[in-house]
Design a protein around this motif. Structure first.
Motif, short mmCIF file in Angstrom:
data_model
loop_
_atom_site.label_atom_id
_atom_site.label_comp_id
_atom_site.label_asym_id
_atom_site.label_seq_id
_atom_site.Cartn_x
_atom_site.Cartn_y
_atom_site.Cartn_z
N UNK A 102 23.08 8.86 -20.59
CA UNK A 102 22.86 7.57 -20.76
C UNK A 102 21.38 7.44 -20.27
N UNK A 103 20.77 8.26 -19.79
CA UNK A 103 19.41 8.35 -19.03
C UNK A 103 18.40 7.49 -20.17
N UNK A 104 17.96 6.64 -19.66
CA UNK A 104 17.09 5.59 -20.48
C UNK A 104 15.54 6.16 -20.79
N UNK A 105 15.57 7.37 -21.65
CA UNK A 105 14.40 7.84 -21.84
C UNK A 105 13.42 6.99 -22.70
N UNK A 106 13.78 6.27 -23.65
CA UNK A 106 13.22 5.43 -24.44
C UNK A 106 12.46 4.27 -23.59
N UNK A 107 13.51 3.75 -22.78
CA UNK A 107 13.06 2.57 -21.93
C UNK A 107 11.94 2.79 -20.99
N UNK A 108 12.25 4.05 -20.36
CA UNK A 108 11.09 4.74 -19.47
C UNK A 108 9.81 4.77 -20.21
N UNK A 160 1.83 4.80 -12.55
CA UNK A 160 2.80 4.95 -11.76
C UNK A 160 2.68 5.83 -10.87
N UNK A 161 2.34 6.99 -11.10
CA UNK A 161 1.78 8.04 -10.18
C UNK A 161 3.00 8.98 -9.50
N UNK A 162 4.44 8.71 -10.02
CA UNK A 162 5.50 9.60 -9.59
C UNK A 162 6.56 9.23 -10.53
N UNK A 163 6.44 9.27 -11.82
CA UNK A 163 7.53 8.87 -12.63
C UNK A 163 8.62 9.86 -12.74
N UNK A 164 9.90 9.39 -12.34
CA UNK A 164 11.14 10.30 -12.66
C UNK A 164 12.25 9.22 -12.71
N UNK A 165 13.38 9.52 -13.04
CA UNK A 165 14.46 8.76 -13.48
C UNK A 165 15.02 7.97 -12.40
N UNK A 166 14.73 8.44 -11.19
CA UNK A 166 15.00 7.79 -9.87
C UNK A 166 14.05 6.43 -9.69
N UNK A 167 13.06 6.30 -10.51
CA UNK A 167 12.01 5.34 -10.10
C UNK A 167 12.61 4.07 -11.23
N UNK A 168 13.47 4.20 -11.76
CA UNK A 168 14.27 3.13 -12.80
C UNK A 168 15.18 2.42 -12.26
N UNK A 169 15.36 0.97 -12.31
CA UNK A 169 16.54 0.38 -11.95
C UNK A 169 16.72 -0.85 -12.70
N UNK A 170 17.99 -1.44 -13.30
CA UNK A 170 18.33 -2.54 -13.80
C UNK A 170 18.25 -3.59 -12.71
N UNK A 171 17.43 -4.66 -12.98
CA UNK A 171 17.40 -6.08 -12.20
C UNK A 171 17.25 -7.11 -13.08
N UNK A 172 18.16 -8.12 -13.04
CA UNK A 172 19.10 -8.20 -12.02
C UNK A 172 20.21 -7.19 -12.23
N UNK A 173 20.69 -6.63 -11.15
CA UNK A 173 21.81 -5.65 -11.23
C UNK A 173 23.14 -6.35 -11.49
N UNK A 174 23.88 -6.01 -12.40
CA UNK A 174 23.93 -4.25 -12.93
C UNK A 174 23.61 -4.23 -14.30
N UNK A 175 23.40 -5.28 -15.14
CA UNK A 175 22.93 -5.31 -16.63
C UNK A 175 21.42 -6.04 -16.88
N UNK A 176 20.62 -6.10 -16.03
CA UNK A 176 19.20 -6.55 -16.25
C UNK A 176 18.68 -5.49 -17.14
N UNK A 177 17.13 -5.88 -17.40
CA UNK A 177 16.52 -4.95 -17.91
C UNK A 177 15.82 -3.76 -17.07
N UNK A 178 15.63 -2.68 -17.56
CA UNK A 178 15.08 -1.66 -16.56
C UNK A 178 13.71 -2.08 -16.16
#
Length: 344
Positions: free
Chosen positions: A112-118, A214-232
């Protein structure tokens, strides 16, 4: 955890709790939760508030510009905006910033990693004109710090990365020199084969510079906000600034080259970036001429961090870490004309 670290965690938890807890309301909050505790960043959550203490040696003026970038209207929908405390935190040895809670990528569900969204977020970031003067993107400096950390952990001479010294380290008979770690020497050989700008030793070439990164892109640098279902949204502005946008694609490219990222995920990421008009790579054709140097630099960075962690934890590299270390060994054997990358 040292006494100093314990104090930082306690103070961050108190601050986050105070801001997330309405005055004169009975407290039913859970205890503050430590999300990360490293020398370069301690992150504590209380309720819907996240407090971060940045590294003690942080350039505070540069950090202020990066936090202002996250709050800029031009970056709405791309970067998670910071929070402003009603009363600014008291000055401390480590600068503190406040953020709303977001829902991170689930590490237990890699499918489910959001590669397209990132990729879409990166393309939009890279296309945005810097709204005000910003410091350089710290990606190369972060890579250099990782190599220095590895050298300190393994007691390796940072100048031992040339092919000559790497070859000499394999020669038998020298019982007076301290033993050298072949993996560390491969990492250093790959490091010294990079152009100076990718090691943080010179500005990036003009034609590769000037984009918001961004300078340090990896999947840990993405969150949904508002949690839990907002946009990345992208988080963590510590390394953001102007620079070569290809750097932000370098870590996924490195993972793909090492076999850690499935070809279909890499294609999803790259296609989404191109579809969103990202400037880091050509709109079609081979992207690798633009990505080669950042991918090699981030391969070295990842392997260097892995070796430093292994030394601190007194363990062998795990499967994923070993793949990145082996990638460095392959980089170190490239002919000089290929290892040097494009002349610019």
């Amino acid at each position: 955890m040292t006494t100093t670290q314990t104090s930082v965690v306690h103070d961050l938890g108190t601050l986050a709790h105070r801001l997330s807890h309405p005055a004169r309301t009975p407290c039913v909050c859970e205890p503050p939760q430590v999300l990360a505790d490293r020398p370069d960043g301690t992150v504590v959550r209380s309720g819907a508030i996240v407090a971060k203490a940045h590294a003690a040696d942080t350039d505070r003026e540069a950090l202020a510009a990066r936090i202002a970038l996250a709050a800029a209207p031009q970056l709405t929908g791309i970067l998670l905006p910071p929070l402003t405390a009603p009363e600014p935190p008291a000055p401390t040895a480590r600068p503190v910033t406040l953020w709303p809670l977001g829902a991170p990528v689930d590490p237990a569900d890699p499918g489910a990693a959001p590669w397209a969204e990132a990729a879409d977020l990166l393309a939009r970031l890279h296309r945005t004109k810097p709204p005000f003067p910003l410091p350089p993107m710290r990606g190369p400096a972060k890579a250099a710090r990782a190599v220095a950390r590895m050298c300190a952990a393994l007691h390796v001479d940072a100048t031992a990365g040339s092919r000559e010294t790497a070859d000499a380290a394999t020669l038998p008979g020298d019982t007076t020199a301290p033993p050298r770690d072949p993996a560390a020497l491969s990492v250093l050989a790959g490091w010294r084969g990079l152009p100076a700008w990718a090691r943080g030793e010179a500005p990036a070439p003009v034609r590769r510079d000037g984009s918001l990164c961004h300078g340090d892109l990896h999947l840990g640098q993405l969150v949904r906000h508002p949690a839990p279902d907002g946009p990345w949204l992208l988080i963590d502005m510590d390394d953001a600034g102007v620079g070569d946008p290809a750097w932000d694609l370098g870590r996924p490219a490195a993972w793909y080259a090492a076999g850690l990222l499935a070809p279909e995920d890499w294609s999803t990421f790259l296609d989404a970036y191109r579809s969103a008009g990202g400037p880091a790579v050509p709109a079609d054709g081979d992207p690798w001429p633009a990505l080669d140097v950042p991918a090699r630099a981030l391969t070295v960075q990842t392997a260097a961090v892995a070796l430093a962690k292994c030394a601190a934890e007194q363990r062998d590299p795990d499967e994923h870490e070993q793949l990145m270390i082996e990638s460095c060994a392959r980089i170190a054997t490239l002919p000089p004309e290929l290892a040097a990358g494009p002349a610019s």
